[in-house]
Design a protein around this motif. Structure first.
Motif, PDB file in Angstrom:
ATOM      1  N   LYS A  45      16.937  27.647  76.562  1.00  0.00           N
ATOM      2  CA  LYS A  45      16.912  27.266  77.982  1.00  0.00           C
ATOM      3  C   LYS A  45      17.610  28.293  78.858  1.00  0.00           C
ATOM      4  O   LYS A  45      17.347  28.359  80.063  1.00  0.00           O
ATOM      5  CB  LYS A  45      17.572  25.898  78.164  1.00  0.00           C
ATOM      6  N   GLN A  77      14.810  32.030  79.327  1.00  0.00           N
ATOM      7  CA  GLN A  77      13.375  32.023  79.583  1.00  0.00           C
ATOM      8  C   GLN A  77      12.930  33.291  80.291  1.00  0.00           C
ATOM      9  O   GLN A  77      11.755  33.679  80.215  1.00  0.00           O
ATOM     10  CB  GLN A  77      12.999  30.787  80.418  1.00  0.00           C
ATOM     11  N   ILE A 130      16.550  27.901  83.529  1.00  0.00           N
ATOM     12  CA  ILE A 130      16.341  26.446  83.403  1.00  0.00           C
ATOM     13  C   ILE A 130      15.213  25.989  84.320  1.00  0.00           C
ATOM     14  O   ILE A 130      14.386  25.146  83.939  1.00  0.00           O
ATOM     15  CB  ILE A 130      17.654  25.695  83.701  1.00  0.00           C
ATOM     16  N   TYR A 161      12.131  26.992  82.665  1.00  0.00           N
ATOM     17  CA  TYR A 161      11.932  26.142  81.488  1.00  0.00           C
ATOM     18  C   TYR A 161      11.214  24.835  81.861  1.00  0.00           C
ATOM     19  O   TYR A 161      10.285  24.403  81.174  1.00  0.00           O
ATOM     20  CB  TYR A 161      13.279  25.851  80.844  1.00  0.00           C
ATOM     21  N   TYR A 162      11.654  24.233  82.951  1.00  0.00           N
ATOM     22  CA  TYR A 162      11.086  22.935  83.321  1.00  0.00           C
ATOM     23  C   TYR A 162       9.792  23.045  84.120  1.00  0.00           C
ATOM     24  O   TYR A 162       9.069  22.055  84.265  1.00  0.00           O
ATOM     25  CB  TYR A 162      12.115  22.110  84.095  1.00  0.00           C
ATOM     26  N   THR A 163       9.506  24.222  84.643  1.00  0.00           N
ATOM     27  CA  THR A 163       8.269  24.383  85.403  1.00  0.00           C
ATOM     28  C   THR A 163       7.162  25.073  84.613  1.00  0.00           C
ATOM     29  O   THR A 163       5.992  25.011  84.996  1.00  0.00           O
ATOM     30  CB  THR A 163       8.526  25.185  86.692  1.00  0.00           C
ATOM     31  N   THR A 205       4.422  25.573  81.913  1.00  0.00           N
ATOM     32  CA  THR A 205       3.556  24.762  81.057  1.00  0.00           C
ATOM     33  C   THR A 205       2.570  25.694  80.360  1.00  0.00           C
ATOM     34  O   THR A 205       1.939  26.548  81.005  1.00  0.00           O
ATOM     35  CB  THR A 205       2.761  23.712  81.860  1.00  0.00           C
ATOM     36  N   LYS A 234       8.110  28.014  74.642  1.00  0.00           N
ATOM     37  CA  LYS A 234       9.408  28.003  75.314  1.00  0.00           C
ATOM     38  C   LYS A 234      10.562  28.197  74.332  1.00  0.00           C
ATOM     39  O   LYS A 234      11.732  28.108  74.712  1.00  0.00           O
ATOM     40  CB  LYS A 234       9.587  26.681  76.086  1.00  0.00           C
TER      41      LYS A 234
END
Length: 531
Positions: free
Chosen positions: A147, A150, A206, A209-211, A213, A474
């Protein structure tokens, strides 16, 4: 004593920051004690043998780091472990000695910039020369914290190395200024700067990481973990017996939808291996072919050792092994993709383990030490390689798989070669059993997470005794199979077609550092000394 303790602190901080049990934040301050030692020795006019002092204390620090993090090599071979640890520590200490020489002739800013670029050049050297050992390249330290990194898809692992050194240098300079002026504001400013330098990249990572796909397409893959003891079982079992075991394990997980089946490296290694020119008519090929026949979508990625004989001296290579005046043999650590096609696709491992699969600088060393080969685990013989990375097309799909064999997975830019040749998935085929249940196999697995982020490719990892795993783009584990366990794993893994900036640009940070380091060195030694 003060200098000794400071050097000791650097070694311990580096070791305690290393995966898989360490906390990498410690690396952001790890070099400060050693840098202070170098500075303190330089400014004390009464000290004698300054160069030797710097070298000795630096060697102590780096020996501690190397020993604690890579002493697992001893479980394969004591001499090989000693060589790797002692020589790598020596090279690292030599870098600090060069830095000391430069720091006496130029400003602190230029000398520290030189040190950063010199270290990066050293890491790049370790990725390319014949004594290659990039295991302790600083960017690898963050492999357990995907995390945080990235952004390696833009910089590769060298971004992590630069990150570590920048923070150390800022704090070191602040410390020197504080000792000189005793102004606490200096430390406050440095604390703010380094906090930002550490936290902003992590925050960006981070968010990414969360965005992020992956693409929506997937393939079904199975990896095998036969758990064969390489010291006793592997070379006593026949290829037919091992092939039967692999098929038995595959049947536990495989389905009609399975696109990819992956075995460990050199899982078929009976006697000298399989004759390469006649592989497509060999019992090993037909055994695999008969299994694949029952699964029309299956692509069987098999690890094996090949050999090829030469009786004509004109055909021999520098890597050929001579048995007598009329016989030379090439050995290959290879991957073969077998599907419904009539012939197999073959790739030969190209990043070789020093002393086990290649003899570094033969023309220089062979006259001195003869045919000595280090034994770090494996079949001790020169291996032959191929120049280009192969990406195998998976039957009945539009995708390609990269057959990344063992040690190759430690090399970032090298792995991007598979992706540039079209690989949508990375298959890592390895045998880490030589070092037992130590940090060796755990670190090797952990570094694979970096390759997933750099290339944004899923990884199917088959390890003989473990840890076999699936890793998403990821850098997260999808599934793992515990060490020293026999079995198989199945997962649907994303297949990506997009190319990251790092895949396109490679180790550009290292290339830029080479020019900067050379420029700073020339400027320093071809100008009048500063007093």
């Amino acid at each position: 004593m003060k200098h000794f303790l400071l050097a000791l602190a650097t070694g311990l901080l580096l070791a305690l920051g290393w995966p898989t049990n360490g906390f990498p934040v410690l690396l952001f301050v790890a070099f400060i004690p050693l840098l202070y030692v170098v500075h303190d020795i330089k400014v004390h006019d009464t000290l004698k043998y300054k160069g030797w002092r710097v070298f000795g204390l630096s060697y102590l620090a780096f020996f501690i780091w190397n020993y604690i993090t890579t002493n697992w090599l001893q479980y394969a071979d004591i001499f090989g472990a000693c060589f790797a640890i002692l020589v790598n520590s020596l090279l690292m200490a030599f870098l600090i000695l060069i830095y000391q020489a430069v720091s006496k002739r130029t400003t602190i800013n230029k000398s520290l910039c030189f040190l950063i670029t010199l270290w990066i050049c050293f890491e790049k050297l370790h990725l390319n020369w014949e004594f290659s050992w990039p295991w302790l390249n600083l960017g690898n330290a963050f492999s357990e914290y995907p995390k945080w990194i990235q952004w390696y898809e833009y910089t590769g692992a060298f971004g992590g190395t630069l990150w570590v050194w920048l923070v150390n240098v800022i704090l070191f300079k602040a410390l020197l200024l504080f000792f000189k002026f005793s102004d606490k504001n200096i430390l406050k400013r440095a604390a703010l700067q380094t906090t930002a330098l550490i936290c902003i990249p992590i925050a960006i990572s981070i968010f990414r990481y969360y965005t992020y796909t992956p693409e929506t397409h997937t393939i079904e893959a199975v990896v095998l973990q036969p758990n064969i003891d390489p010291y006793s079982e592997k070379y006593n079992a026949t290829n037919k017996q091992v092939g039967n075991l692999l098929q038995h394990l595959a049947k536990e997980s495989i389905s009609e939808k399975t696109n990819l089946l992956v075995t460990p490296e050199t899982v078929l290694a009976e006697n000298y291996g399989v004759d390469l020119p006649s592989f497509n008519s060999s019992p090993e090929f037909f055994q695999a072919k008969a299994f694949v026949y029952n699964y029309p979508n299956l692509n069987y990625l098999l690890g094996l050792q090949f050999y090829e004989k030469h009786t004509n001296k004109a055909n021999i290579l520098p890597t050929s092994n001579q048995y007598n005046d009329h016989l030379w043999v090439d050995y290959f650590n290879s991957a073969a993709l077998i599907n419904s096609d009539k012939t197999a696709l073959i790739y030969h491992k190209s990043k070789l383990v020093v002393g086990v699969e290649n003899f570094p600088y033969q023309s220089v060393l062979k006259p001195l030490i003869g045919d000595a080969m280090l034994d770090l685990g494996g079949t001790v013989a020169m291996k032959t390689t191929q120049k280009e990375r192969s990406a195998f097309t998976l039957k009945n799909t539009n995708y390609k798989v990269a057959p990344v064999i063992c040690y190759e997975s430690v090399y970032g830019e090298f792995v991007t070669g598979y992706v540039r040749n079209g690989a949508n998935v990375l298959a890592i085929m390895t045998n880490d059993a030589w070092w037992g249940n130590t940090q060796g196999h755990k670190q090797h697995l952990s570094y694979a997470r970096i390759r997933a982020i750099e290339t944004r490719r899923s990884i199917a990892r088959s390890a003989n005794t473990g840890i076999s795993a699936f890793i998403n783009p990821k850098g997260e584990f999808i599934k793992t199979l515990a060490y020293n366990t026999q079995g198989s794993l199945k997962a649907s893994i994303p297949v990506n077609t997009n190319i990251t900036f790092y895949v396109k640009a490679g180790d550009y940070i290292a290339r830029i550092s080479m020019f900067l380091a050379l420029g700073l060195f020339l400027i320093t030694f071809f100008r009048k000394k500063r007093y």
